[in-house]
Design a protein around this motif. Sequence first.
Motif, PDB file in Angstrom:
ATOM      1  N   UNK A  76       7.477  -0.131  -4.092  1.00 53.13           N
ATOM      2  CA  UNK A  76       8.798  -0.483  -3.582  1.00 53.13           C
ATOM      3  C   UNK A  76       9.785   0.675  -3.703  1.00 53.13           C
ATOM      4  N   UNK A  77       9.555   1.563  -4.663  1.00 52.16           N
ATOM      5  CA  UNK A  77      10.445   2.704  -4.881  1.00 52.16           C
ATOM      6  C   UNK A  77      10.160   3.879  -3.948  1.00 52.16           C
ATOM      7  N   UNK A  78       9.044   3.827  -3.220  1.00 55.96           N
ATOM      8  CA  UNK A  78       8.730   4.903  -2.274  1.00 55.96           C
ATOM      9  C   UNK A  78       9.703   4.856  -1.104  1.00 55.96           C
ATOM     10  N   UNK A  79       9.975   6.011  -0.541  1.00 51.34           N
ATOM     11  CA  UNK A  79      10.874   6.070   0.619  1.00 51.34           C
ATOM     12  C   UNK A  79      10.272   5.289   1.776  1.00 51.34           C
ATOM     13  N   UNK A  80      11.114   4.565   2.481  1.00 48.82           N
ATOM     14  CA  UNK A  80      10.678   3.731   3.595  1.00 48.82           C
ATOM     15  C   UNK A  80      11.222   4.273   4.915  1.00 48.82           C
ATOM     16  N   UNK A  81      10.588   3.845   5.996  1.00 48.69           N
ATOM     17  CA  UNK A  81      11.009   4.213   7.355  1.00 48.69           C
ATOM     18  C   UNK A  81      11.090   5.727   7.549  1.00 48.69           C
ATOM     19  N   UNK A  82      10.144   6.441   6.956  1.00 46.30           N
ATOM     20  CA  UNK A  82      10.118   7.895   7.065  1.00 46.30           C
ATOM     21  C   UNK A  82       9.222   8.320   8.221  1.00 46.30           C
ATOM     22  N   UNK A  83       8.165   7.562   8.456  1.00 44.45           N
ATOM     23  CA  UNK A  83       7.208   7.930   9.493  1.00 44.45           C
ATOM     24  C   UNK A  83       6.488   6.679   9.987  1.00 44.45           C
ATOM     25  N   UNK A  84       5.955   6.750  11.180  1.00 46.52           N
ATOM     26  CA  UNK A  84       5.207   5.622  11.723  1.00 46.52           C
ATOM     27  C   UNK A  84       3.745   5.677  11.317  1.00 46.52           C
ATOM     28  N   UNK A  85       3.185   6.866  11.220  1.00 47.39           N
ATOM     29  CA  UNK A  85       1.782   7.019  10.859  1.00 47.39           C
ATOM     30  C   UNK A  85       1.715   7.853   9.586  1.00 47.39           C
ATOM     31  N   UNK A  86       1.415   7.218   8.453  1.00 49.28           N
ATOM     32  CA  UNK A  86       1.395   7.966   7.198  1.00 49.28           C
ATOM     33  C   UNK A  86       0.174   8.859   7.079  1.00 49.28           C
ATOM     34  N   UNK A  87       0.342   9.916   6.311  1.00 48.04           N
ATOM     35  CA  UNK A  87      -0.780  10.774   5.974  1.00 48.04           C
ATOM     36  C   UNK A  87      -1.367  10.312   4.658  1.00 48.04           C
ATOM     37  N   UNK A  88      -2.295  11.055   4.144  1.00 46.90           N
ATOM     38  CA  UNK A  88      -2.914  10.762   2.853  1.00 46.90           C
ATOM     39  C   UNK A  88      -2.295  11.701   1.830  1.00 46.90           C
ATOM     40  N   UNK A  89      -1.749  11.141   0.742  1.00 41.02           N
ATOM     41  CA  UNK A  89      -1.109  11.986  -0.264  1.00 41.02           C
ATOM     42  C   UNK A  89      -2.144  12.840  -0.982  1.00 41.02           C
ATOM     43  N   UNK A  90      -1.685  13.936  -1.524  1.00 39.31           N
ATOM     44  CA  UNK A  90      -2.586  14.816  -2.270  1.00 39.31           C
ATOM     45  C   UNK A  90      -3.125  14.107  -3.504  1.00 39.31           C
ATOM     46  N   UNK A  91      -2.303  13.257  -4.151  1.00 38.50           N
ATOM     47  CA  UNK A  91      -2.781  12.560  -5.349  1.00 38.50           C
ATOM     48  C   UNK A  91      -3.912  11.583  -5.014  1.00 38.50           C
ATOM     49  N   UNK A  92      -3.831  10.910  -3.856  1.00 31.06           N
ATOM     50  CA  UNK A  92      -4.909  10.009  -3.457  1.00 31.06           C
ATOM     51  C   UNK A  92      -6.160  10.804  -3.105  1.00 31.06           C
ATOM     52  N   UNK A  93      -6.004  11.873  -2.351  1.00 29.98           N
ATOM     53  CA  UNK A  93      -7.150  12.709  -1.996  1.00 29.98           C
ATOM     54  C   UNK A  93      -7.816  13.277  -3.250  1.00 29.98           C
ATOM     55  N   UNK A  94      -7.005  13.767  -4.196  1.00 27.72           N
ATOM     56  CA  UNK A  94      -7.553  14.311  -5.443  1.00 27.72           C
ATOM     57  C   UNK A  94      -8.245  13.220  -6.259  1.00 27.72           C
ATOM     58  N   UNK A  95      -7.622  12.041  -6.321  1.00 28.37           N
ATOM     59  CA  UNK A  95      -8.219  10.930  -7.064  1.00 28.37           C
ATOM     60  C   UNK A  95      -9.566  10.521  -6.495  1.00 28.37           C
ATOM     61  N   UNK A  96      -9.652  10.425  -5.175  1.00 25.68           N
ATOM     62  CA  UNK A  96     -10.922  10.078  -4.546  1.00 25.68           C
ATOM     63  C   UNK A  96     -11.956  11.181  -4.767  1.00 25.68           C
ATOM     64  N   UNK A  97     -11.517  12.418  -4.686  1.00 27.70           N
ATOM     65  CA  UNK A  97     -12.420  13.546  -4.910  1.00 27.70           C
ATOM     66  C   UNK A  97     -13.003  13.496  -6.315  1.00 27.70           C
ATOM     67  N   UNK A  98     -12.142  13.322  -7.307  1.00 28.53           N
ATOM     68  CA  UNK A  98     -12.607  13.303  -8.688  1.00 28.53           C
ATOM     69  C   UNK A  98     -13.482  12.083  -8.968  1.00 28.53           C
ATOM     70  N   UNK A  99     -13.116  10.933  -8.410  1.00 29.20           N
ATOM     71  CA  UNK A  99     -13.915   9.720  -8.610  1.00 29.20           C
ATOM     72  C   UNK A  99     -15.300   9.877  -8.000  1.00 29.20           C
ATOM     73  N   UNK A 100     -15.348  10.410  -6.798  1.00 28.70           N
ATOM     74  CA  UNK A 100     -16.633  10.605  -6.122  1.00 28.70           C
ATOM     75  C   UNK A 100     -17.498  11.601  -6.889  1.00 28.70           C
ATOM     76  N   UNK A 101     -16.897  12.706  -7.327  1.00 25.10           N
ATOM     77  CA  UNK A 101     -17.633  13.712  -8.086  1.00 25.10           C
ATOM     78  C   UNK A 101     -18.164  13.115  -9.389  1.00 25.10           C
ATOM     79  N   UNK A 102     -17.313  12.417 -10.109  1.00 29.11           N
ATOM     80  CA  UNK A 102     -17.714  11.801 -11.379  1.00 29.11           C
ATOM     81  C   UNK A 102     -18.840  10.800 -11.158  1.00 29.11           C
TER      82      UNK A 102
END
Length: 121
Positions: A76-102
Motif C-alpha cells: 500500500x505504501x508503494x507509489x501508485x498510478x506511475x505506469x500502466x505496465x510494471x517492470x520487474x524490480x531488481x530485488x525480485x529478480x535478485x530474489x528469484x535468482x538466489x532462490x533458483x541457485x540455492x
Amino acid sequence: MTAISIEKFAGKMNRLGYDAFLQAMRHARGEGNRNVELCHWLFYAVSSQNSDISVTLRELKLDRGRMLKDLDKTMAELRKNVTEVPGISQSLADGLNHAWTYATLFLARPRSAPATCSLRC
C-alpha cells in the motif's frame, strides 16, 4: 555473463510459485506500481496456506496473518498510478535468482523424485 530473463526464472517455478508471480504482476499493474516488487510476490505466495513459505511459518510458529498484514501495508505504501505496465524490480529478480541457485545447488533431486522446493529443481 549472459543475463537470465525473468521468463526463465518464472518458468522454473512450480505451479503455486508461478500463480503467485502472475497475481503479483496483476496487482502491480492494477495499482499502477512502477515495478513488481518482492513484497507483491511474497504476499501471494504466503496467501496460500500450502506454500513452502506458509508451511515454514507454521512450523516455526510464526504468525502468517501478521506477515500478510505487513506485506499488504508495504504494498500500500508503494507509489501508485506511475505506469500502466510494471517492470520487474531488481530485488525480485535478485530474489528469484538466489532462490533458483540455492534450490538447484542444495535441494536438487534426481528427476524421478518429487521436488519439494517452491522452484522446480
